[in-house]
Motif scaffolding. Sequence first.
Motif, PDB file in Angstrom:
ATOM      1  N   PRO A 102      21.308  11.858   3.195  1.00  0.00           N
ATOM      2  CA  PRO A 102      22.128  12.534   3.843  1.00  0.00           C
ATOM      3  C   PRO A 102      23.121  11.845   4.647  1.00  0.00           C
ATOM      4  N   LEU A 103      22.552  10.754   5.445  1.00  0.00           N
ATOM      5  CA  LEU A 103      23.308  10.145   6.358  1.00  0.00           C
ATOM      6  C   LEU A 103      24.404   9.122   5.835  1.00  0.00           C
ATOM      7  N   LEU A 104      23.819   8.466   4.729  1.00  0.00           N
ATOM      8  CA  LEU A 104      24.822   7.592   3.955  1.00  0.00           C
ATOM      9  C   LEU A 104      25.962   8.601   3.311  1.00  0.00           C
ATOM     10  N   GLU A 105      25.532   9.801   2.761  1.00  0.00           N
ATOM     11  CA  GLU A 105      26.725  10.560   2.102  1.00  0.00           C
ATOM     12  C   GLU A 105      27.789  11.015   3.200  1.00  0.00           C
ATOM     13  N   VAL A 106      27.411  11.451   4.354  1.00  0.00           N
ATOM     14  CA  VAL A 106      28.356  11.788   5.258  1.00  0.00           C
ATOM     15  C   VAL A 106      28.882  10.681   5.886  1.00  0.00           C
ATOM     16  N   CYS A 107      28.725   9.489   5.896  1.00  0.00           N
ATOM     17  CA  CYS A 107      29.311   8.395   6.226  1.00  0.00           C
ATOM     18  C   CYS A 107      30.328   8.117   5.093  1.00  0.00           C
ATOM     19  N   ARG A 108      30.035   8.141   3.768  1.00  0.00           N
ATOM     20  CA  ARG A 108      30.861   7.979   2.656  1.00  0.00           C
ATOM     21  C   ARG A 108      32.017   8.903   2.851  1.00  0.00           C
ATOM     22  N   ARG A 109      31.659  10.124   2.983  1.00  0.00           N
ATOM     23  CA  ARG A 109      32.711  11.281   2.886  1.00  0.00           C
ATOM     24  C   ARG A 109      33.620  10.933   3.897  1.00  0.00           C
ATOM     25  N   HIS A 110      33.327  10.653   4.999  1.00  0.00           N
ATOM     26  CA  HIS A 110      34.225  10.361   6.260  1.00  0.00           C
ATOM     27  C   HIS A 110      34.709   9.094   6.520  1.00  0.00           C
ATOM     28  N   GLU A 111      34.351   8.217   5.537  1.00  0.00           N
ATOM     29  CA  GLU A 111      34.824   6.750   5.777  1.00  0.00           C
ATOM     30  C   GLU A 111      34.264   6.138   6.912  1.00  0.00           C
ATOM     31  N   LEU A 112      33.234   6.254   7.101  1.00  0.00           N
ATOM     32  CA  LEU A 112      32.479   5.726   8.431  1.00  0.00           C
ATOM     33  C   LEU A 112      31.565   4.367   8.103  1.00  0.00           C
ATOM     34  N   LYS A 113      31.873   3.612   9.198  1.00  0.00           N
ATOM     35  CA  LYS A 113      30.977   2.630   8.702  1.00  0.00           C
ATOM     36  C   LYS A 113      29.554   2.832   9.488  1.00  0.00           C
ATOM     37  N   LEU A 114      28.444   2.546   8.934  1.00  0.00           N
ATOM     38  CA  LEU A 114      27.152   3.044   9.375  1.00  0.00           C
ATOM     39  C   LEU A 114      26.454   1.464   9.964  1.00  0.00           C
ATOM     40  N   VAL A 115      25.766   1.781  11.232  1.00  0.00           N
ATOM     41  CA  VAL A 115      25.271   0.628  11.954  1.00  0.00           C
ATOM     42  C   VAL A 115      23.713   1.402  12.177  1.00  0.00           C
ATOM     43  N   GLU A 116      22.784   0.845  11.781  1.00  0.00           N
ATOM     44  CA  GLU A 116      21.154   1.424  12.151  1.00  0.00           C
ATOM     45  C   GLU A 116      20.882   0.643  13.390  1.00  0.00           C
ATOM     46  N   ASP A 117      20.499   1.369  14.444  1.00  0.00           N
ATOM     47  CA  ASP A 117      20.065   0.935  15.725  1.00  0.00           C
ATOM     48  C   ASP A 117      18.300   0.949  15.458  1.00  0.00           C
ATOM     49  N   CYS A 118      17.564  -0.324  14.933  1.00  0.00           N
ATOM     50  CA  CYS A 118      16.327  -0.448  14.714  1.00  0.00           C
ATOM     51  C   CYS A 118      15.598  -0.876  15.786  1.00  0.00           C
ATOM     52  N   ALA A 119      15.873  -1.030  16.811  1.00  0.00           N
ATOM     53  CA  ALA A 119      15.367  -1.489  17.886  1.00  0.00           C
ATOM     54  C   ALA A 119      13.697  -0.987  17.944  1.00  0.00           C
ATOM     55  N   GLN A 120      13.386   0.406  17.509  1.00  0.00           N
ATOM     56  CA  GLN A 120      12.032   0.997  17.541  1.00  0.00           C
ATOM     57  C   GLN A 120      11.573   1.184  16.256  1.00  0.00           C
ATOM     58  N   ALA A 121      12.152   0.651  15.053  1.00  0.00           N
ATOM     59  CA  ALA A 121      11.698   0.805  13.920  1.00  0.00           C
ATOM     60  C   ALA A 121      11.462  -0.237  13.054  1.00  0.00           C
ATOM     61  N   HIS A 122      10.795  -1.319  13.632  1.00  0.00           N
ATOM     62  CA  HIS A 122      10.500  -2.512  12.599  1.00  0.00           C
ATOM     63  C   HIS A 122       9.268  -1.963  11.808  1.00  0.00           C
ATOM     64  N   GLY A 123       9.432  -2.022  10.514  1.00  0.00           N
ATOM     65  CA  GLY A 123       8.543  -1.554   9.596  1.00  0.00           C
ATOM     66  C   GLY A 123       8.573  -0.319   8.892  1.00  0.00           C
ATOM     67  N   ALA A 124       9.236   0.800   9.711  1.00  0.00           N
ATOM     68  CA  ALA A 124       9.552   2.151   9.171  1.00  0.00           C
ATOM     69  C   ALA A 124      10.273   2.020   7.733  1.00  0.00           C
ATOM     70  N   ALA A 125      10.115   2.968   6.947  1.00  0.00           N
ATOM     71  CA  ALA A 125      10.629   2.737   5.719  1.00  0.00           C
ATOM     72  C   ALA A 125      10.861   4.288   5.165  1.00  0.00           C
ATOM     73  N   TRP A 126      11.768   4.655   4.349  1.00  0.00           N
ATOM     74  CA  TRP A 126      12.063   5.793   3.631  1.00  0.00           C
ATOM     75  C   TRP A 126      11.923   5.792   2.024  1.00  0.00           C
ATOM     76  N   ASP A 127      11.036   6.372   1.682  1.00  0.00           N
ATOM     77  CA  ASP A 127      10.637   6.137   0.075  1.00  0.00           C
ATOM     78  C   ASP A 127      10.366   4.500  -0.049  1.00  0.00           C
ATOM     79  N   GLY A 128       9.753   4.015   0.632  1.00  0.00           N
ATOM     80  CA  GLY A 128       9.622   2.487   0.487  1.00  0.00           C
ATOM     81  C   GLY A 128      10.491   1.564   0.855  1.00  0.00           C
ATOM     82  N   LYS A 129      11.786   1.878   1.285  1.00  0.00           N
ATOM     83  CA  LYS A 129      12.782   1.145   1.652  1.00  0.00           C
ATOM     84  C   LYS A 129      12.794   1.125   3.201  1.00  0.00           C
TER      85      LYS A 129
END
Length: 375
Positions: free
Chosen positions: A149-176
């Motif tokens: 859903p995040l990517l879909e919103v960014c595409r629809r509104h022509e927004l660049k997406l930067v992920e702040d992963c400072a606390q997410a080393h190794g977190a994954a969604w559906d294996g990615k």
Amino acid sequence: MIPQVDPRASYREDKALLDAAVLRVLDSGMYIMGQEVEAFEAEFAAWIGARHGIAVANGTQAVEIALRSVGVGAGDLVLTVSHTAVATAAAIRACGAEPVWVDVADGHFTMDVGLLDETAATLRAGPDGARLKAVVAVHLYGAMVEPGPLLEVCRRHELKLVEDCAQAHGAAWDGKRAGSFGDASAFSFYPTKNLGALGDGGMVCTSDDAAAELARLIRQYGWKERYISAIEGINSRLDPVQAAILRIGLVRLEERNQRRRAIAALYDAGLTGGAITTPAVPAPLTHAYHQYVVRTTDRDGLAARLRAEGVGTGIHYPVPVHAQPAYLGRFDRHCRTLRNTEAVAADILSLPMYPQLTHDDARRVTDLIRKFQGA
């Protein structure tokens, strides 16, 4: 004493390897950038699933450089959360941009993507629409903003997406893995992170060749060739001693994340049925458990009781960024609501969480909490 975090424990665990790595760098005579940094960049980017890794001095500058690499600059608007470390907002401001606060989702600690959509749509339709440029999605405590859903919103509104992963080393969604979804991502290697240096450090990851080239220019004065600045840049270089240390930590990272998950499972089991709300983990999420954060109406009383029993706790974070003196009232014009953000700040508590925490100590924490609650 059971500390809330213990970065020395990882050093003790790998002391011989880490000492040898530091000596290797000292003997090399290369003390700024060089092969050690380049090797870590390649290894970390491959682990995340990105084509490029650009090592920088710290996590705050990683967010700044990631934003600048995707075109964010002075006067732009960047949508993000207020329930985050102040570093997120500081990085946006370092670009000359302005944060637009989006509330966290009810019952969660990360951005409400539906509210993001509504806020972006309202902004695009208004006089400031042309200023709207990007989203910084903060993956907090080891959890992630749901990427689809995040990517879909960014595409629809022509927004660049930067992920702040400072606390997410190794977190994954559906294996990615976190950090592989956006136009660019930013990581911190502060000593308490899942992958921590013995000092400071950060990384920008991206699969966009142009963004990677720009990030490399920005981190070192805008140099395309030494002493010649093609653009205005900054000095943000990871030193090779930290790179050598982080290469060892990267090899151990998944093993240590699994230990964190085992500790979290003990907390989940020990706190079930009590008055404490434990972290919600949707099925597609592989949680990295940078922190194990609970919610309780008597947060301060529980923290005091645990402290009296020799158990450390933390609050991440007690004052939302929008309510802090440096930001108070300055960037609220486009904000729709921060009701959930303010509720979270009043009742969250971080329990002890680090890979070397023993299972017996984790059970002691849950026993003390249940005793405090009269269970």
